[in-house]
Design a protein around this motif. Structure first.
Motif, PDB file in Angstrom:
ATOM      1  N   PRO A 185      44.311  41.633  42.281  1.00  0.00           N
ATOM      2  CA  PRO A 185      43.178  40.878  42.843  1.00  0.00           C
ATOM      3  C   PRO A 185      43.582  39.919  43.955  1.00  0.00           C
ATOM      4  N   VAL A 186      44.799  39.374  43.874  1.00  0.00           N
ATOM      5  CA  VAL A 186      45.272  38.451  44.908  1.00  0.00           C
ATOM      6  C   VAL A 186      45.458  39.201  46.226  1.00  0.00           C
ATOM      7  N   ALA A 187      46.111  40.350  46.171  1.00  0.00           N
ATOM      8  CA  ALA A 187      46.354  41.130  47.381  1.00  0.00           C
ATOM      9  C   ALA A 187      45.056  41.654  47.976  1.00  0.00           C
ATOM     10  N   VAL A 188      44.156  42.124  47.125  1.00  0.00           N
ATOM     11  CA  VAL A 188      42.893  42.660  47.623  1.00  0.00           C
ATOM     12  C   VAL A 188      42.085  41.568  48.316  1.00  0.00           C
ATOM     13  N   GLU A 189      42.024  40.379  47.719  1.00  0.00           N
ATOM     14  CA  GLU A 189      41.268  39.296  48.336  1.00  0.00           C
ATOM     15  C   GLU A 189      41.930  38.829  49.629  1.00  0.00           C
ATOM     16  N   PHE A 190      43.267  38.758  49.638  1.00  0.00           N
ATOM     17  CA  PHE A 190      43.964  38.363  50.863  1.00  0.00           C
ATOM     18  C   PHE A 190      43.688  39.370  51.971  1.00  0.00           C
ATOM     19  N   THR A 205      44.834  53.272  38.544  1.00  0.00           N
ATOM     20  CA  THR A 205      43.386  53.314  38.334  1.00  0.00           C
ATOM     21  C   THR A 205      42.792  51.921  38.480  1.00  0.00           C
ATOM     22  N   LEU A 206      43.474  50.931  37.880  1.00  0.00           N
ATOM     23  CA  LEU A 206      43.026  49.539  38.025  1.00  0.00           C
ATOM     24  C   LEU A 206      42.997  49.143  39.492  1.00  0.00           C
ATOM     25  N   ALA A 207      44.062  49.478  40.221  1.00  0.00           N
ATOM     26  CA  ALA A 207      44.143  49.104  41.633  1.00  0.00           C
ATOM     27  C   ALA A 207      43.077  49.814  42.461  1.00  0.00           C
ATOM     28  N   ALA A 208      42.861  51.103  42.205  1.00  0.00           N
ATOM     29  CA  ALA A 208      41.863  51.853  42.962  1.00  0.00           C
ATOM     30  C   ALA A 208      40.471  51.274  42.760  1.00  0.00           C
ATOM     31  N   ARG A 209      40.177  50.857  41.545  1.00  0.00           N
ATOM     32  CA  ARG A 209      38.865  50.258  41.286  1.00  0.00           C
ATOM     33  C   ARG A 209      38.711  48.918  41.987  1.00  0.00           C
ATOM     34  N   ALA A 210      39.788  48.120  41.984  1.00  0.00           N
ATOM     35  CA  ALA A 210      39.733  46.833  42.676  1.00  0.00           C
ATOM     36  C   ALA A 210      39.563  47.032  44.178  1.00  0.00           C
ATOM     37  N   GLY A 218      35.372  48.398  49.333  1.00  0.00           N
ATOM     38  CA  GLY A 218      35.197  49.573  50.178  1.00  0.00           C
ATOM     39  C   GLY A 218      36.485  50.086  50.762  1.00  0.00           C
ATOM     40  N   GLY A 219      37.599  49.872  50.038  1.00  0.00           N
ATOM     41  CA  GLY A 219      38.911  50.176  50.588  1.00  0.00           C
ATOM     42  C   GLY A 219      39.538  51.455  50.087  1.00  0.00           C
ATOM     43  N   THR A 220      40.773  51.675  50.526  1.00  0.00           N
ATOM     44  CA  THR A 220      41.543  52.872  50.235  1.00  0.00           C
ATOM     45  C   THR A 220      42.860  52.496  49.585  1.00  0.00           C
ATOM     46  N   LEU A 221      43.217  53.203  48.524  1.00  0.00           N
ATOM     47  CA  LEU A 221      44.506  53.047  47.855  1.00  0.00           C
ATOM     48  C   LEU A 221      45.446  54.139  48.343  1.00  0.00           C
TER      49      LEU A 221
END
Length: 279
Positions: free
Chosen positions: A100-105, A139-144, A149-152
């Protein structure tokens, strides 16, 4: 065909490392690049202090550089503990805390493309158990990532330099991509095609491009041997990138090479200045 019509960005975790982290975005901009990518910059901290996140965000914004790719926490890169998501215990917990920290950053900077390094095999734990944990964490990361609207991205490393990593071929990476998409139903996992790593594995790069372009969302390059700038080795990188474009790839190409002994800014002589800015 050369490098015309290719959108290049600079990886600030391998280029401009002669400078402190916060000075690298401005250095990249001075060299003519307006887009950058990063490995997770805090190798000892999956969740760094907010002041550190803010300082890097400010440095990127002040330089006018767009962040187009970010790795999730993966421990020391390069190093023996590269990759965290398949390692049970503390490393897996750090990866999950980092997501969540990386996704928000990334989101705060307009970046929605995130790379999750699979990680090395560890002794004393069955491979099947490690793979199950990796799929759970991916799976957790892909959902986050999906929430913004991003890509893993799933990347194949190379066996000579990362012998303990189980993802060392394009087919294996695509297998993981498909498994994550099947688990989430989001279809937001894609292949990170690193031509240097694939060449080190002895793969037929033209065949990989023809087979995998449709599932590729990011490309990285370095010449081989040596992982230097284009033209320092034997790879026809201009031809390979042209083949990618003919196959429909229109995304970013990350410069993830070692600059050699000279300052990083001197390693771009192969690329005319008018082709460096994002267009």
């Amino acid at each position: 065909m050369g490098f015309t019509d290719t959108r290049f960005n600079v990886n600030l975790s391998i280029l401009f490392t002669e400078l402190p982290l916060l000075e690298r975005p401005a250095a990249a901009a001075a060299a003519g690049f307006t887009a950058v990518e990063l490995w997770w910059p805090w190798v000892d901290a999956a969740v760094p202090e907010q002041s550190e996140l803010d300082a890097l965000r400010d440095a990127l914004n002040d330089a006018g550089t767009q962040l187009v790719g970010l790795n999730f926490y993966a421990g020391q890169l390069p190093g023996p503990d590269r990759g965290a998501l398949s390692v049970p215990g503390v490393e897996s917990e750090r990866f999950r805390a980092n997501v969540p920290v990386a996704v928000e950053f990334g989101r705060s900077l307009g970046c929605v493309t995130f790379n999750a390094l699979y990680g090395n095999r560890v002794e004393g734990v069955a491979a099947a158990e490690q793979d199950a944990l990796a799929l759970e964490n991916l799976t957790l990361a892909a959902r986050a990532v999906g929430e913004v609207g991003g890509t893993l991205l799933i990347e194949a490393l190379n066996a000579p330099e990362s012998p303990a990593c189980p993802i060392v071929s394009a087919p294996k990476a695509i297998e993981v991509v498909d498994a994550v998409n099947a688990a989430t139903g989001l279809d937001n996992a894609r292949f990170l095609m690193d031509l240097y790593h694939l060449s080190m594995n002895g793969e037929d790069l033209e065949e990989v491009i023809d087979r995998c372009t449709a599932k590729t969302a990011h490309v990285q390059i370095a010449d081989n041997p040596g992982r230097g700038a284009p033209g320092t080795g034997a790879l026809d990188l201009a031809g390979l990138l042209g083949r990618l474009r003919k196959n429909g790839y229109q995304g970013w190409v990350g410069l993830e090479y070692k600059p050699g002994d000279a300052p990083s800014a001197q390693s771009f002589a192969w690329l005319p200045a008018e082709l460096r800015p994002a267009r």
